[in-house]
Design a protein around this motif. Structure first.
Motif, PDB file in Angstrom:
ATOM      1  N   VAL A   1      29.253  47.717  58.480  1.00 56.22           N
ATOM      2  CA  VAL A   1      30.193  47.093  58.448  1.00 56.22           C
ATOM      3  C   VAL A   1      29.805  45.664  57.862  1.00 56.22           C
ATOM      4  O   VAL A   1      31.363  45.847  57.030  1.00 56.22           O
ATOM      5  CB  VAL A   1      30.094  46.610  60.230  1.00 56.22           C
ATOM      6  N   VAL A   2      29.007  44.922  58.111  1.00 54.42           N
ATOM      7  CA  VAL A   2      29.495  43.457  57.076  1.00 54.42           C
ATOM      8  C   VAL A   2      30.052  43.698  55.575  1.00 54.42           C
ATOM      9  O   VAL A   2      30.680  42.673  54.666  1.00 54.42           O
ATOM     10  CB  VAL A   2      28.072  42.811  57.780  1.00 54.42           C
ATOM     11  N   SER A   3      28.947  44.724  55.532  1.00 51.00           N
ATOM     12  CA  SER A   3      28.602  44.828  53.686  1.00 51.00           C
ATOM     13  C   SER A   3      30.112  45.469  53.602  1.00 51.00           C
ATOM     14  O   SER A   3      30.681  44.497  52.424  1.00 51.00           O
ATOM     15  CB  SER A   3      27.869  45.896  53.186  1.00 51.00           C
ATOM     16  N   VAL A   4      30.805  46.153  53.661  1.00 51.81           N
ATOM     17  CA  VAL A   4      32.079  46.485  53.655  1.00 51.81           C
ATOM     18  C   VAL A   4      33.054  45.261  53.644  1.00 51.81           C
ATOM     19  O   VAL A   4      34.354  45.579  53.046  1.00 51.81           O
ATOM     20  CB  VAL A   4      32.626  47.374  54.491  1.00 51.81           C
ATOM     21  N   ALA A   5      32.915  44.457  54.782  1.00 57.99           N
ATOM     22  CA  ALA A   5      33.873  43.479  54.739  1.00 57.99           C
ATOM     23  C   ALA A   5      33.844  42.483  53.889  1.00 57.99           C
ATOM     24  O   ALA A   5      35.027  42.216  53.797  1.00 57.99           O
ATOM     25  CB  ALA A   5      34.000  43.051  56.309  1.00 57.99           C
ATOM     26  N   VAL A   6      32.424  42.366  53.676  1.00 58.43           N
ATOM     27  CA  VAL A   6      32.438  41.420  52.125  1.00 58.43           C
ATOM     28  C   VAL A   6      32.704  41.807  51.396  1.00 58.43           C
ATOM     29  O   VAL A   6      33.477  41.117  50.713  1.00 58.43           O
ATOM     30  CB  VAL A   6      30.927  40.731  52.624  1.00 58.43           C
ATOM     31  N   LEU A   7      32.981  43.302  50.657  1.00 52.54           N
ATOM     32  CA  LEU A   7      33.506  43.805  49.468  1.00 52.54           C
ATOM     33  C   LEU A   7      35.051  42.970  50.028  1.00 52.54           C
ATOM     34  O   LEU A   7      35.659  42.583  47.993  1.00 52.54           O
ATOM     35  CB  LEU A   7      32.961  45.643  49.621  1.00 52.54           C
ATOM     36  N   VAL A   8      36.056  43.698  51.291  1.00 49.54           N
ATOM     37  CA  VAL A   8      36.698  43.903  51.104  1.00 49.54           C
ATOM     38  C   VAL A   8      37.594  42.787  50.779  1.00 49.54           C
ATOM     39  O   VAL A   8      38.344  42.388  49.466  1.00 49.54           O
ATOM     40  CB  VAL A   8      37.625  44.629  52.252  1.00 49.54           C
ATOM     41  N   VAL A   9      37.018  41.497  51.654  1.00 45.88           N
ATOM     42  CA  VAL A   9      37.445  40.505  51.306  1.00 45.88           C
ATOM     43  C   VAL A   9      36.833  39.649  50.271  1.00 45.88           C
ATOM     44  O   VAL A   9      38.144  39.232  49.550  1.00 45.88           O
ATOM     45  CB  VAL A   9      36.500  39.345  52.470  1.00 45.88           C
TER      46      VAL A   9
ATOM     47  N   ARG B   1      44.340  37.251  44.573  1.00 36.16           N
ATOM     48  CA  ARG B   1      44.582  36.072  45.307  1.00 36.16           C
ATOM     49  C   ARG B   1      44.307  35.019  44.181  1.00 36.16           C
ATOM     50  O   ARG B   1      45.648  34.162  44.139  1.00 36.16           O
ATOM     51  CB  ARG B   1      44.711  35.836  46.714  1.00 36.16           C
ATOM     52  N   TRP B   2      43.192  34.503  43.709  1.00 38.44           N
ATOM     53  CA  TRP B   2      43.260  33.216  42.931  1.00 38.44           C
ATOM     54  C   TRP B   2      43.237  33.930  41.617  1.00 38.44           C
ATOM     55  O   TRP B   2      42.696  32.951  41.390  1.00 38.44           O
ATOM     56  CB  TRP B   2      41.881  32.934  43.634  1.00 38.44           C
ATOM     57  N   ARG B   3      43.545  35.354  41.613  1.00 40.76           N
ATOM     58  CA  ARG B   3      43.485  35.385  40.014  1.00 40.76           C
ATOM     59  C   ARG B   3      44.466  34.450  39.373  1.00 40.76           C
ATOM     60  O   ARG B   3      45.645  33.997  39.205  1.00 40.76           O
ATOM     61  CB  ARG B   3      44.082  36.535  39.575  1.00 40.76           C
TER      62      ARG B   3
ATOM     63  N   PRO C   1      47.220  32.509  36.785  1.00 37.74           N
ATOM     64  CA  PRO C   1      48.526  33.192  36.424  1.00 37.74           C
ATOM     65  C   PRO C   1      48.806  33.597  34.680  1.00 37.74           C
ATOM     66  O   PRO C   1      49.592  35.105  35.041  1.00 37.74           O
ATOM     67  CB  PRO C   1      49.862  31.810  36.431  1.00 37.74           C
ATOM     68  N   HIS C   2      48.216  33.951  33.967  1.00 38.74           N
ATOM     69  CA  HIS C   2      47.951  34.312  32.666  1.00 38.74           C
ATOM     70  C   HIS C   2      47.526  35.787  32.984  1.00 38.74           C
ATOM     71  O   HIS C   2      48.433  36.077  32.287  1.00 38.74           O
ATOM     72  CB  HIS C   2      47.164  33.382  31.999  1.00 38.74           C
ATOM     73  N   THR C   3      46.553  36.065  33.523  1.00 37.20           N
ATOM     74  CA  THR C   3      46.323  37.197  33.365  1.00 37.20           C
ATOM     75  C   THR C   3      46.999  38.072  34.442  1.00 37.20           C
ATOM     76  O   THR C   3      46.809  39.161  34.251  1.00 37.20           O
ATOM     77  CB  THR C   3      44.481  36.911  34.074  1.00 37.20           C
ATOM     78  N   LEU C   4      47.655  37.198  35.538  1.00 40.06           N
ATOM     79  CA  LEU C   4      47.981  38.476  36.212  1.00 40.06           C
ATOM     80  C   LEU C   4      50.093  39.133  35.352  1.00 40.06           C
ATOM     81  O   LEU C   4      50.480  40.382  35.090  1.00 40.06           O
ATOM     82  CB  LEU C   4      49.145  37.693  37.209  1.00 40.06           C
ATOM     83  N   ARG C   5      50.139  38.134  34.813  1.00 36.00           N
ATOM     84  CA  ARG C   5      51.009  38.245  33.726  1.00 36.00           C
ATOM     85  C   ARG C   5      51.044  39.556  32.479  1.00 36.00           C
ATOM     86  O   ARG C   5      51.955  40.193  31.981  1.00 36.00           O
ATOM     87  CB  ARG C   5      51.354  37.195  32.919  1.00 36.00           C
ATOM     88  N   GLN C   6      49.539  39.435  32.090  1.00 33.66           N
ATOM     89  CA  GLN C   6      49.595  40.369  31.328  1.00 33.66           C
ATOM     90  C   GLN C   6      49.139  41.950  32.220  1.00 33.66           C
ATOM     91  O   GLN C   6      49.569  42.575  30.842  1.00 33.66           O
ATOM     92  CB  GLN C   6      48.313  39.776  30.569  1.00 33.66           C
ATOM     93  N   LEU C   7      48.984  42.232  32.984  1.00 35.20           N
ATOM     94  CA  LEU C   7      48.847  42.728  33.784  1.00 35.20           C
ATOM     95  C   LEU C   7      50.289  43.142  34.344  1.00 35.20           C
ATOM     96  O   LEU C   7      49.773  44.687  34.323  1.00 35.20           O
ATOM     97  CB  LEU C   7      47.618  42.783  34.897  1.00 35.20           C
ATOM     98  N   GLU C   8      51.012  42.696  34.715  1.00 34.11           N
ATOM     99  CA  GLU C   8      52.368  43.057  34.900  1.00 34.11           C
ATOM    100  C   GLU C   8      53.690  43.528  33.710  1.00 34.11           C
ATOM    101  O   GLU C   8      53.781  44.392  33.312  1.00 34.11           O
ATOM    102  CB  GLU C   8      53.182  41.777  35.627  1.00 34.11           C
TER     103      GLU C   8
END
Length: 175
Positions: free
Chosen positions: A141-149, A156-158, A160-167
């Motif tokens: 459970v802790v391993s899956v939680a750490v992976l999801v976080v 979230r902290w990507r 901005p320029h990489t987000l525009r390229q992906l969109e």
């Protein structure tokens, strides 16, 4: 160059020597009894244990071994259908036959050469497979939680320029 040619010719012409299956077998009964105990610990089978005990009973150096207990252990191991329970009894008899002192036990000072540095032969380690207790579940459970976080924070902290390229796709590559 001549040395390389000579080595190549010799490696082809010189055949391998014959293999000796029991070339280094001990003539000490105490060592052979210890090997039989190790075979039991590693589930080698009653036949191999009985063979080693037969060698121990015929060894020229019987010092430190109770031959009657080795004989009783050999008879128990040679019984048809000898299983884990019988081999556990054989192990107890063999430990009693050498007085609880294995031949490879450490002497004064550190273990050197073929000495094992211990006087115990442990059973084979077989850990449980899969999720076997509450600790395993908690770790999963802790391993899956750490992976999801980690994935949420990476999104979230990507930058901005990489987000525009992906969109919008890479507009410079399409021109």
């Amino acid at each position: 160059m001549a040395v390389c040619i000579a080595a190549a010719v010799l490696s082809v012409l010189a055949g391998a020597g014959p293999a000796r299956a029991h070339g280094n077998e001990s003539d000490q009964a105490a060592v052979l009894v210890e090997q039989a105990i190790a075979l039991i610990a590693n589930d080698a089978g009653a036949d191999r244990v009985a063979e080693r005990l037969h060698d121990a009973s015929e060894a020229p150096d019987q010092m430190g071994v109770d031959a009657a207990k080795v004989q009783a252990a050999m008879e128990l191991a040679e019984q048809p259908g000898a299983g884990a329970a019988e081999l556990a009894q054989v192990r107890g008899l063999l430990l009693a036959a050498v007085g609880g002192q294995l031949a490879s036990r450490p002497t004064a000072g550190p273990a050197v050469g073929s000495e094992t540095g211990t006087s115990e032969v442990l059973d084979e380690f077989r850990p449980a497979k899969g999720v076997s207790n509450g600790g395993d579940v908690a770790l999963l459970v802790v391993s899956v939680a750490v992976l999801v976080v980690g994935l949420v924070l990476a999104r979230r902290w990507r930058p901005p320029h990489t987000l525009r390229q992906l969109e919008h796709g890479d507009e410079q590559g399409t021109r």
